[in-house]
Scaffold this motif. Structure first.
Motif, PDB file in Angstrom:
ATOM      1  N   UNK A  35       0.836  -1.204   0.000  1.00  0.00           N
ATOM      2  CA  UNK A  35       0.000   0.000   0.000  1.00  0.00           C
ATOM      3  C   UNK A  35       0.871   1.255   0.000  1.00  0.00           C
ATOM      4  N   UNK A  36       1.908   1.262   0.825  1.00  0.00           N
ATOM      5  CA  UNK A  36       2.806   2.415   0.886  1.00  0.00           C
ATOM      6  C   UNK A  36       3.525   2.581  -0.446  1.00  0.00           C
ATOM      7  N   UNK A  37       3.942   1.469  -1.038  1.00  0.00           N
ATOM      8  CA  UNK A  37       4.623   1.499  -2.334  1.00  0.00           C
ATOM      9  C   UNK A  37       3.747   2.198  -3.377  1.00  0.00           C
ATOM     10  N   UNK A  38       2.464   1.826  -3.441  1.00  0.00           N
ATOM     11  CA  UNK A  38       1.562   2.430  -4.427  1.00  0.00           C
ATOM     12  C   UNK A  38       1.299   3.901  -4.116  1.00  0.00           C
ATOM     13  N   UNK A  39       1.187   4.229  -2.822  1.00  0.00           N
ATOM     14  CA  UNK A  39       0.957   5.626  -2.456  1.00  0.00           C
ATOM     15  C   UNK A  39       2.135   6.489  -2.864  1.00  0.00           C
ATOM     16  N   UNK A  40       3.348   5.992  -2.641  1.00  0.00           N
ATOM     17  CA  UNK A  40       4.545   6.743  -3.023  1.00  0.00           C
ATOM     18  C   UNK A  40       4.643   6.830  -4.551  1.00  0.00           C
ATOM     19  N   UNK A  41       4.375   5.725  -5.216  1.00  0.00           N
ATOM     20  CA  UNK A  41       4.553   5.681  -6.677  1.00  0.00           C
ATOM     21  C   UNK A  41       3.539   6.545  -7.404  1.00  0.00           C
ATOM     22  N   UNK A  42       2.254   6.394  -7.063  1.00  0.00           N
ATOM     23  CA  UNK A  42       1.198   7.078  -7.815  1.00  0.00           C
ATOM     24  C   UNK A  42       0.699   8.349  -7.133  1.00  0.00           C
ATOM     25  N   UNK A  43       1.080   8.551  -5.859  1.00  0.00           N
ATOM     26  CA  UNK A  43       0.705   9.765  -5.167  1.00  0.00           C
ATOM     27  C   UNK A  43      -0.780   9.836  -4.846  1.00  0.00           C
ATOM     28  N   UNK A  44      -1.146  10.924  -4.187  1.00  0.00           N
ATOM     29  CA  UNK A  44      -2.557  11.244  -3.912  1.00  0.00           C
ATOM     30  C   UNK A  44      -2.703  12.734  -4.231  1.00  0.00           C
ATOM     31  N   UNK A  45      -2.783  13.091  -5.527  1.00  0.00           N
ATOM     32  CA  UNK A  45      -2.775  14.505  -5.923  1.00  0.00           C
ATOM     33  C   UNK A  45      -3.847  15.339  -5.237  1.00  0.00           C
ATOM     34  N   UNK A  46      -5.009  14.752  -4.953  1.00  0.00           N
ATOM     35  CA  UNK A  46      -6.084  15.515  -4.311  1.00  0.00           C
ATOM     36  C   UNK A  46      -5.697  15.978  -2.912  1.00  0.00           C
ATOM     37  N   UNK A  47      -4.781  15.261  -2.266  1.00  0.00           N
ATOM     38  CA  UNK A  47      -4.347  15.599  -0.918  1.00  0.00           C
ATOM     39  C   UNK A  47      -2.986  16.274  -0.898  1.00  0.00           C
ATOM     40  N   UNK A  48      -2.420  16.535  -2.088  1.00  0.00           N
ATOM     41  CA  UNK A  48      -1.125  17.199  -2.148  1.00  0.00           C
ATOM     42  C   UNK A  48       0.064  16.269  -2.201  1.00  0.00           C
ATOM     43  N   UNK A  49      -0.171  14.950  -2.214  1.00  0.00           N
ATOM     44  CA  UNK A  49       0.918  13.970  -2.296  1.00  0.00           C
ATOM     45  C   UNK A  49       1.258  13.760  -3.767  1.00  0.00           C
ATOM     46  N   UNK A  50       2.472  14.137  -4.160  1.00  0.00           N
ATOM     47  CA  UNK A  50       2.853  14.049  -5.570  1.00  0.00           C
ATOM     48  C   UNK A  50       3.243  12.617  -5.923  1.00  0.00           C
ATOM     49  N   UNK A  51       3.014  12.173  -7.157  1.00  0.00           N
ATOM     50  CA  UNK A  51       3.483  10.841  -7.584  1.00  0.00           C
ATOM     51  C   UNK A  51       4.988  10.868  -7.830  1.00  0.00           C
ATOM     52  N   UNK A  52       5.657   9.819  -7.382  1.00  0.00           N
ATOM     53  CA  UNK A  52       7.118   9.766  -7.510  1.00  0.00           C
ATOM     54  C   UNK A  52       7.583   8.828  -8.610  1.00  0.00           C
ATOM     55  N   UNK A  53       6.659   8.219  -9.351  1.00  0.00           N
ATOM     56  CA  UNK A  53       7.083   7.394 -10.473  1.00  0.00           C
ATOM     57  C   UNK A  53       7.743   8.295 -11.516  1.00  0.00           C
TER      58      UNK A  53
END
Length: 402
Positions: free
Chosen positions: A350-368
């Protein structure tokens, strides 16, 4: 004072001014170099020069806001917002009320000046034109793939095509004009014969009277004859025709239903909805399997535990994540990563996907694209290793307990 002495002093002043300008340019360039290091360590996570990320694009921001405003905002953005500054409030509202971390204690005035110098230098660089790669298929061996369809605008078609369409339009207009002319010539010749019931009931008569405002050919006749003698609360039933347009549509639907039944259920020439769904799902599965960035792809990573991998993950975290999650994962703009509560799942996958694809709506940028698969797994494993460390000033829990 002799002329030679005056000339000598003038040369000295000119040389000094030149050295000053040269030195100031060198100092400014040196400031930009230092500013780049500070920017990449603290600001790059949330800002880009040319595009909005978590925060706004920074190109020419010094011209829009001014150096003094930038210094105040970088030191403590929320203080500027609370002061009622219109620009600061507008930025805060535009970017989902995600507060920018305060750098008042971590960056000196000199550091902030270096960052502004770097922004100015990057803003002055000419925009690089991005050349689009065009793949041109070459005829020869191995060229079995069909050529891609290219959409061509109507105005880009050859002049001959335009002429053909124009000619067809002129011919159509001439035909309509001739029909109207013949209609106007022959109708008066009929005289009162057009009102005969035989003519009015014919197709030509119905069309003629439709043009003259009689809509019975479309709406049907209203006879106002009572269908029966029974009534209810004064409501009576009249024996009027159904509108012809409704009957014609009904007849067309019957013909369509027969054709549909023969095509799909008798000759089995077409796929039914269930079969079409299965085909589309198979195509989607094939597409997803071939795509490297499928957010729904199942991963079965295990957390890394060796010291080298965790140290590498820590380095990635400090460079890219600490600005929003804190140096110890205690949470600042982003959530606390050291407790048992998670917004998007606390498993390493789950953390891997959150880091990779981000959560743009919450300000978390995708790192892929910015981090490799190995780096994302390392930083995800490092984040899990922070569980239970209980750092000082930890942010309150968010999400569900795992």
């Amino acid at each position: 004072m002799s002329w030679n002495m005056m000339k000598s002093k003038k040369n000295i002043l000119t040389l000094a001014a030149g050295l000053f300008l040269l030195g100031s340019g060198h100092v400014q360039a040196q400031d930009a170099v230092e500013g780049k290091k500070i920017f990449e360590a603290n600001c790059k996570v949330c800002h880009s020069m040319d595009a909005d990320v978590v925060g706004p694009a920074l190109k020419d921001v010094h011209e829009r806001r001014g150096d003094e405003w930038l210094v105040k905002f970088i030191k403590n953005s929320q203080e500027v917002v609370k002061s009622g500054d219109k620009d600061a409030v507008a930025l805060f509202e535009k970017f989902n009320k995600v507060p920018m971390p305060s750098f008042e204690g971590s960056l000196s005035d000199e550091d902030i000046a270096h960052v502004i110098a770097y922004i100015k230098e990057e803003s002055d660089k000419p925009a690089e034109a991005e050349a689009e790669a065009v793949v041109v298929p070459v005829a020869g061996e191995g060229t079995n793939a069909p050529a891609a369809e290219v959409e061509v605008a109507f105005m880009d078609l050859p002049p001959l095509v335009h002429f053909t369409f124009a000619l067809a339009g002129v011919i159509l207009l001439l035909i309509v004009a001739l029909l109207i002319m013949f209609f106007r010539m022959f109708v008066p010749m009929l005289g009162d014969g057009i009102y005969d019931e035989d003519f009015r009931s014919s197709f030509a008569g119905k069309v003629l009277f439709l043009f003259r405002g009689d809509a019975s050919v479309v709406m049907g006749k209203v006879t106002d004859q009572i269908h029966s003698n029974h009534d209810f609360d004064g409501i009576q039933e009249y024996d009027n025709d159904l509108p012809p347009w409704w009957k014609y549509m009904f007849y067309v639907s019957i013909v369509f239903a027969i054709g549909y039944m023969l095509y799909y259920h008798v000759f089995y020439a077409g796929a039914l909805q269930a079969e079409e769904y299965e085909i589309e799902m198979q195509q989607a599965a094939l597409f997803a399997a071939s795509a490297e960035n499928d957010p729904n792809a199942v991963t079965n990573y295990e957390p890394l535990t060796d010291a080298a991998a965790l140290e590498s993950g820590k380095s990635v975290f400090m460079t890219n994540c600490a600005a929003c999650h804190g140096q110890e994962g205690q949470g600042t703009v982003g959530p606390n990563l050291t407790d048992e509560y998670w917004l998007h799942g606390g498993d390493v996958n789950d953390i891997f996907k959150t880091v990779k694809f981000g959560v743009p709506a919450k300000g978390m940028v995708p790192w892929q694209g910015k981090l490799s698969q190995d780096q994302i797994l390392e930083v995800s494993s490092y984040i899990l290793s922070l569980q239970g460390t209980n750092p000082a000033n930890a942010k309150e829990p968010q999400g569900e307990k795992m």
